[in-house]
Design a protein around this motif. Structure first.
Motif, PDB file in Angstrom:
ATOM      1  N   GLY A 162       0.813  -1.214   0.000  1.00 36.05           N
ATOM      2  CA  GLY A 162       0.000   0.000   0.000  1.00 36.05           C
ATOM      3  C   GLY A 162       0.844   1.261   0.000  1.00 36.05           C
ATOM      4  N   PRO A 170       1.962   2.316   5.493  1.00 34.95           N
ATOM      5  CA  PRO A 170       0.726   2.263   4.710  1.00 34.95           C
ATOM      6  C   PRO A 170      -0.468   2.629   5.595  1.00 34.95           C
ATOM      7  CG  PRO A 170       2.042   0.271   4.397  1.00 34.95           C
ATOM      8  CD  PRO A 170       2.655   1.025   5.535  1.00 34.95           C
ATOM      9  N   MET A 171      -1.534   3.078   4.973  1.00 33.78           N
ATOM     10  CA  MET A 171      -2.687   3.574   5.731  1.00 33.78           C
ATOM     11  C   MET A 171      -3.297   2.500   6.621  1.00 33.78           C
ATOM     12  SD  MET A 171      -4.132   6.513   6.152  1.00 33.78           S
ATOM     13  CE  MET A 171      -3.763   7.423   4.652  1.00 33.78           C
ATOM     14  N   ASN A 185       5.503   3.011  -2.200  1.00 34.83           N
ATOM     15  CA  ASN A 185       4.544   1.968  -1.845  1.00 34.83           C
ATOM     16  C   ASN A 185       5.318   0.935  -1.046  1.00 34.83           C
ATOM     17  OD1 ASN A 185       2.717  -0.465  -2.081  1.00 34.83           O
ATOM     18  ND2 ASN A 185       1.550   1.006  -3.317  1.00 34.83           N
ATOM     19  N   HIS A 204      -6.916   1.027   1.435  1.00 38.39           N
ATOM     20  CA  HIS A 204      -6.426   2.363   1.788  1.00 38.39           C
ATOM     21  C   HIS A 204      -7.594   3.269   2.168  1.00 38.39           C
ATOM     22  CE1 HIS A 204      -3.646   5.876   1.329  1.00 38.39           C
ATOM     23  NE2 HIS A 204      -4.744   6.481   0.907  1.00 38.39           N
TER      24      HIS A 204
END
Length: 337
Positions: free
Chosen positions: A146, A209-210, A232, A274
């Motif tokens: 992500g 990542p979120m 990413n 996400h």
């Protein structure tokens, strides 16, 4: 003679059953996240496939059960663990070339291009396995987790606004260079110390990542989440090489097939993750501010990336240059596809 024949047959059958039982092993697999996070979802699918297609059993060890990232890598190299999932961010000290995944703005933001790259990259599938093998590791796959976001206590849209902001990074020399180029003060810390360090203002930011910002509650101790589009998050699944080389060809292929199924599964699993994570954060803490930088706002950060790429080449020499050149060719091919 009949008694001797029956005895021989019974002995042969007993030997065959014993040999089969001896080959039905329990394999240990550790990873850097919780069971319900991306690496855990991948590991569970891999376990499901292995156990459905062999007599072997997979025992899973999520983050914290066997120590920090450095601990599970040491245990894998020692043969205590058979499989490990670890980001190149941590293996960078073992395999400096793996730090290429932290050159900012190298990987594409477009999902289809990104997945095509990870599926077909010659750098990943032909060059990196040799480098991992030198460290006693069989590289089985790499996959994206992500877009990386930066959560901070104060807002920023320029490198100048990151001046003197201490941002936690993995113990990765190139990641340190990246945040230095972005204007921040990079601060390597083990993951277990990050929440407390943010809480006590020892650091003022971190990147992930979120989904990981949401699941680990990092938003509770930061107020702004910013996407500058720089990366990413990449991770790699490896096996202890002596263990893998000692398996039958059938078991090796079974493992590779299970990895392929888990790869497809995790790509599908991440669709919309996400955005879902952002909604969960908003529901739990409405005051969190989310910002995605415009192309114009990203430009100063992209310019800084050139210095990081140069630092990567300086760290890794000709081998790093070859990896970087091949990755750029692979990325062009993915874009064409």
């Amino acid at each position: 003679m009949k008694k001797l024949y029956r005895l021989a047959a019974t002995t042969a059958l007993t030997f065959a059953l014993t040999a089969t039982a001896a080959q039905a092993d329990t394999w240990r697999y550790a990873f850097e996240e919780a069971m319900d996070e991306v690496q855990g979802i991948f590991a569970q699918k891999f376990k499901e496939e292995v156990e459905a297609n062999s007599d072997h059993e997979i025992q899973l060890f999520p983050y914290g059960t066997l120590g920090e990232s450095a601990d599970i890598m040491e245990q894998t190299q020692a043969g205590i663990l058979q499989f490990v999932d670890q980001s190149p961010g941590f293996t960078g000290s073992l395999i400096p070339e793996a730090q290429v995944f932290f050159v900012p703005y190298l990987l594409p933001a477009e999902t289809d291009e990104l997945v095509d790259f990870f599926r077909n990259s010659k750098a990943i599938h032909e060059m990196f396995p040799e480098l991992y093998a030198e460290q006693g590791l069989e590289l089985l796959t790499m996959f994206p987790e992500g877009e990386v976001a930066i959560s901070t206590k104060e807002p920023f849209t320029t490198p100048e606004e990151l001046d003197e902001v201490k941002v936690r990074v993995m113990t990765n020399p190139l990641l340190v260079e990246s945040y230095r180029a972005f204007g921040a003060t990079p601060t390597p810390l083990p993951w277990g110390e990050v929440y407390g360090a943010l809480q006590t203002n020892i650091i003022q930011g971190q990147e992930n990542p979120m989904f990981y910002i949401e699941s680990t509650k990092m938003y509770e101790v930061t107020d702004y989440v910013t996407m500058i589009g720089h990366n990413n998050f990449t991770t790699a699944v490896m096996a202890n090489k002596d263990f893998f080389d000692g398996l039958s060809e059938e078991d090796q292929q079974m493992i590779r097939d299970a990895i392929d199924v888990a790869f497809d599964h995790i790509i599908e699993y991440q669709q919309g993750l996400h955005e879902e994570s952002i909604e969960k954060i908003k529901a739990d803490k409405p005051s969190v501010t989310f910002t995605t930088l415009t192309e114009e706002q990203r430009a100063p950060f992209q310019e800084a990336a050139a210095d990081v790429e140069a630092a990567f080449i300086e760290m890794t020499g000709e081998s790093g240059q070859a990896i970087l050149d091949q990755m750029k060719a692979d990325l062009e091919a993915a874009q064409s596809n």
